[in-house]
Design an enzyme around this catalytic site. Structure first.
Site, mmCIF file in Angstrom:
data_model
loop_
_atom_site.group_PDB
_atom_site.id
_atom_site.type_symbol
_atom_site.label_atom_id
_atom_site.label_comp_id
_atom_site.label_asym_id
_atom_site.label_seq_id
_atom_site.Cartn_x
_atom_site.Cartn_y
_atom_site.Cartn_z
ATOM 1 C CG ASP A 154 -1.938 -1.084 1.237
ATOM 2 O OD1 ASP A 154 -2.204 -1.648 0.151
ATOM 3 O OD2 ASP A 154 -2.466 -1.398 2.320
ATOM 4 N NE ARG A 155 0.506 8.349 -2.028
ATOM 5 C CZ ARG A 155 -0.133 9.449 -2.395
ATOM 6 N NH1 ARG A 155 -1.435 9.399 -2.646
ATOM 7 N NH2 ARG A 155 0.507 10.595 -2.527
#
Length: 328
Positions: A154-155
């Site tokens: 995930d970012r």
């Protein structure tokens, strides 16, 4: 901040006419839509799907679906492709982000590149983001013919990220993932006192994509089977540092399973708890406390078992130091 502009690579000159390609063993195993996206640089994804659905792309003189997996020896026909849609805007790459990726390399050889991905950097550009890990690596390695993600983070999650530098390496590593031959260990700071006896969370997960493109995952009986193993690493007042090891690889799995267990992760803007985040205000933490700390896998060329560890960034280390001093 100075900015470097990288234009999207031009399409091969052969794209102005019909192309006939024989798929090699190294190219086999990938979906045809992914192959075309790599081959037809600068062509919008929507156009690629359109020419496949309309049957303009043929494999062994037959129509195929976008999910068709290419085989060694396949004869591929690609029609003339023109830019009927506006070209994608140039990729804006900030020098500080590229430099951060250069400093984040944990290991590299002819087959692999392994990063300690910074929090806040997406693995891919797109969905309103002009910069991601892959775009940055292509800026750092302009001569590299192949750079593809083996898995994703995930970012806002930091830590070990594995990138293949050869198609054959990607295929073998994906096989390890499919057979659950990779061991991934994350560190997460969660709300409350995680029970020592709660060693695993098994809850099916459903992914919903909103109109905005945002992905939201929830537990539901009709979801895909998902399991995460948890181990208590350190206890604090109103918080626990846990090691989370996903058995399956669903989107947002650790974050949703932690929430489902009643112990959301610190500063999780989708599945977290605002009161818990306020409690942590004095720690200086402003990001999701989820870090891919270690990855164990077999090297695709040598077969050697490798374990790569990624150190915590300064913000996570300072947070733990504060918790040990004030909330042990």
């Amino acid at each position: 901040m100075p900015t470097v502009y990288l234009e999207s690579p031009p399409m091969n000159e052969n794209n102005t006419g019909v192309q006939f390609i024989t798929i090699s063993a190294d190219q086999a195993g990938q979906r045809i839509d992914n192959f075309l996206r790599t081959r037809l640089k600068g062509v919008p994804k929507s156009m690629i799907y359109r020419i496949v659905r309309k049957g303009e792309v043929r494999v062994n003189k037959k129509r195929v679906k976008p999910e068709y997996k290419l085989e060694d020896g396949d004869e591929l026909r690609i029609p003339p492709v023109r830019q009927s849609e506006p070209e994608q805007a140039p990729v804006s790459v900030h020098l500080d982000k590229v430099a951060a990726l250069a400093d984040a390399v944990l290991y590299e050889d002819d087959h692999l590149l392994i990063l300690n991905k910074p929090s806040g950097t997406a693995v891919h550009g797109g969905s309103g983001l002009s910069f991601g890990v892959i775009e940055g690596l292509r800026a750092l390695r302009p001569a590299a013919h192949f750079l593809e993600l083996v898995h994703r983070l995930d970012r806002d999650t930091s830590g070990v990220l594995l990138i293949a530098k050869k198609r054959s390496a990607l295929r073998l590593l994906h096989e390890q993932l499919r057979l659950k031959g990779m061991q991934k260990d994350y560190l997460a700071l969660v709300r409350g006192e995680w029970p020592s006896h709660n060693k695993a969370v098994s809850a099916p997960l459903i992914k919903n994509i909103l109109a905005s493109g945002e992905r939201i995952v929830r537990v539901g009986i009709e979801g895909k089977p998902s399991e995460t193993r948890f181990k208590v690493e350190e206890r604090f007042t109103r918080a626990t540092l846990v090691k989370a090891s996903p058995v399956t690889g669903r989107t947002h799995q650790i974050r949703v399973h932690a929430q489902f267990a009643g112990h959301p992760i610190a500063f999780d803007d989708r599945y977290g708890d605002a009161e818990f985040d306020r409690f942590l205000k004095g720690t200086g933490l402003h990001r999701l406390f989820l870090h891919a700390a270690a990855l164990r896998f077999d090297h695709p060329a040598t077969g050697e078992t490798m374990r790569i560890e990624a150190p915590l960034d300064n913000e996570l280390r300072q947070c733990l130091a504060y918790m040990r001093l004030n909330h042990k």
